[in-house]
Design a protein around this motif. Structure first.
Motif, PDB file in Angstrom:
ATOM      1  N   PRO A   1     -10.707   2.924  10.862  1.00 39.22           N
ATOM      2  CA  PRO A   1     -11.366   2.731   9.602  1.00 39.22           C
ATOM      3  C   PRO A   1     -10.987   3.887   8.496  1.00 39.22           C
ATOM      4  O   PRO A   1     -10.583   5.046   8.963  1.00 39.22           O
ATOM      5  N   THR A   2     -10.772   3.670   7.388  1.00 34.49           N
ATOM      6  CA  THR A   2     -10.374   4.807   6.283  1.00 34.49           C
ATOM      7  C   THR A   2     -11.455   4.713   5.338  1.00 34.49           C
ATOM      8  O   THR A   2     -12.327   3.813   5.103  1.00 34.49           O
ATOM      9  N   ILE A   3     -11.792   5.797   4.443  1.00 36.13           N
ATOM     10  CA  ILE A   3     -12.768   5.967   3.720  1.00 36.13           C
ATOM     11  C   ILE A   3     -12.253   6.105   2.382  1.00 36.13           C
ATOM     12  O   ILE A   3     -11.294   7.133   2.066  1.00 36.13           O
ATOM     13  N   GLY A   4     -12.759   5.278   1.322  1.00 39.10           N
ATOM     14  CA  GLY A   4     -12.388   5.505   0.135  1.00 39.10           C
ATOM     15  C   GLY A   4     -11.038   4.583  -0.451  1.00 39.10           C
ATOM     16  O   GLY A   4     -11.022   4.420  -1.220  1.00 39.10           O
ATOM     17  N   TYR A   5     -10.235   4.070   0.694  1.00 43.66           N
ATOM     18  CA  TYR A   5      -9.134   3.266   0.249  1.00 43.66           C
ATOM     19  C   TYR A   5      -8.958   2.265   1.656  1.00 43.66           C
ATOM     20  O   TYR A   5      -9.419   2.776   2.681  1.00 43.66           O
ATOM     21  N   PHE A   6      -8.059   1.385   1.454  1.00 44.83           N
ATOM     22  CA  PHE A   6      -7.416   0.662   2.602  1.00 44.83           C
ATOM     23  C   PHE A   6      -6.071   0.920   2.661  1.00 44.83           C
ATOM     24  O   PHE A   6      -5.503   1.270   1.833  1.00 44.83           O
ATOM     25  N   LYS A   7      -5.584   1.037   3.933  1.00 45.01           N
ATOM     26  CA  LYS A   7      -4.434   0.966   4.502  1.00 45.01           C
ATOM     27  C   LYS A   7      -3.609  -0.142   4.598  1.00 45.01           C
ATOM     28  O   LYS A   7      -3.974  -1.091   5.287  1.00 45.01           O
ATOM     29  N   GLY A   8      -2.798  -0.712   3.554  1.00 44.52           N
ATOM     30  CA  GLY A   8      -2.499  -1.914   3.686  1.00 44.52           C
ATOM     31  C   GLY A   8      -3.143  -2.815   2.534  1.00 44.52           C
ATOM     32  O   GLY A   8      -4.356  -2.627   2.402  1.00 44.52           O
ATOM     33  N   LEU A   9      -2.641  -4.213   2.185  1.00 44.21           N
ATOM     34  CA  LEU A   9      -3.444  -5.026   1.157  1.00 44.21           C
ATOM     35  C   LEU A   9      -4.481  -5.610   1.996  1.00 44.21           C
ATOM     36  O   LEU A   9      -4.170  -6.386   3.102  1.00 44.21           O
ATOM     37  N   PRO A  10      -5.847  -5.511   1.625  1.00 45.11           N
ATOM     38  CA  PRO A  10      -6.812  -6.154   2.384  1.00 45.11           C
ATOM     39  C   PRO A  10      -6.599  -7.665   2.306  1.00 45.11           C
ATOM     40  O   PRO A  10      -6.007  -8.422   1.418  1.00 45.11           O
ATOM     41  N   ILE A  11      -6.942  -8.250   3.463  1.00 46.96           N
ATOM     42  CA  ILE A  11      -6.653  -9.709   3.634  1.00 46.96           C
ATOM     43  C   ILE A  11      -7.447 -10.593   2.397  1.00 46.96           C
ATOM     44  O   ILE A  11      -6.645 -11.447   2.230  1.00 46.96           O
ATOM     45  N   PRO A  12      -8.548 -10.271   2.091  1.00 45.17           N
ATOM     46  CA  PRO A  12      -9.016 -11.240   1.098  1.00 45.17           C
ATOM     47  C   PRO A  12      -8.183 -10.980  -0.251  1.00 45.17           C
ATOM     48  O   PRO A  12      -7.789 -12.057  -0.861  1.00 45.17           O
TER      49      PRO A  12
END
Length: 163
Positions: free
Chosen positions: A116-127
């Protein structure tokens, strides 16, 4: 008693997300493509609130996180891919996009689950990848290249700020 109810509330939103995804698939298979698309948007509303409610009630759990990922693969991976496939003209490119979209979504969710990352996602979130497909489906439009690009963005190294 109160804590048991509080723990269940976010999971009920997640189950609602999953049910909307399953209903989207069901309506799609029955030919009601606009309804299928709208149900994906309902999934997104429920998905937006499950985590926020869990944090507000201070009832975050590993179970809830895993359940959310499973619901998301159905609601924002499989349901939008099926909607795209139902609208798109048959071709090799359509088939590749249809297969890769939920596959890359699952890989993205698994990567986030493990690291898990904090403050950001790595890669476009699936939604964020599934909703454009639902929007296109709402207007009976499909584009295999857009679908492929969204699939690849989910597993890309780009950083996307969390809302």
């Amino acid at each position: 008693m109160y804590s048991q109810i509080a723990k269940a509330i976010p999971n009920l939103f997640t189950i609602g997300n999953l049910l909307c995804g399953v209903l989207s698939i069901t309506f799609n298979m029955s030919g009601f493509l606009e309804v299928a698309a709208i149900l994906i948007f309902f999934s997104a509303v429920l998905d937006l609130f499950d985590g926020r409610i869990a944090r507000k009630l201070k009832v975050n759990s590993e179970f809830g996180v895993e359940l959310d990922s499973l619901a998301d693969i159905v609601s924002f991976g499989v349901a939008p891919a099926l909607l795209f496939h139902s609208i798109a003209a048959p071709s090799i490119l359509t088939s590749i996009a249809f297969i890769l979209f939920p596959t890359m979504g699952a890989l993205r969710l698994a990567r986030f689950s493990v690291k898990p990352t904090i403050g950001y996602f790595k890669g476009l979130p699936i939604p964020a990848a599934g909703l454009p497909l639902a929007g296109m489906g709402l207007f009976s439009y499909s584009n295999a290249w857009i679908t492929l690009i969204l699939a690849l963005l989910m597993v890309s190294p780009i950083k996307v700020k969390k809302l």
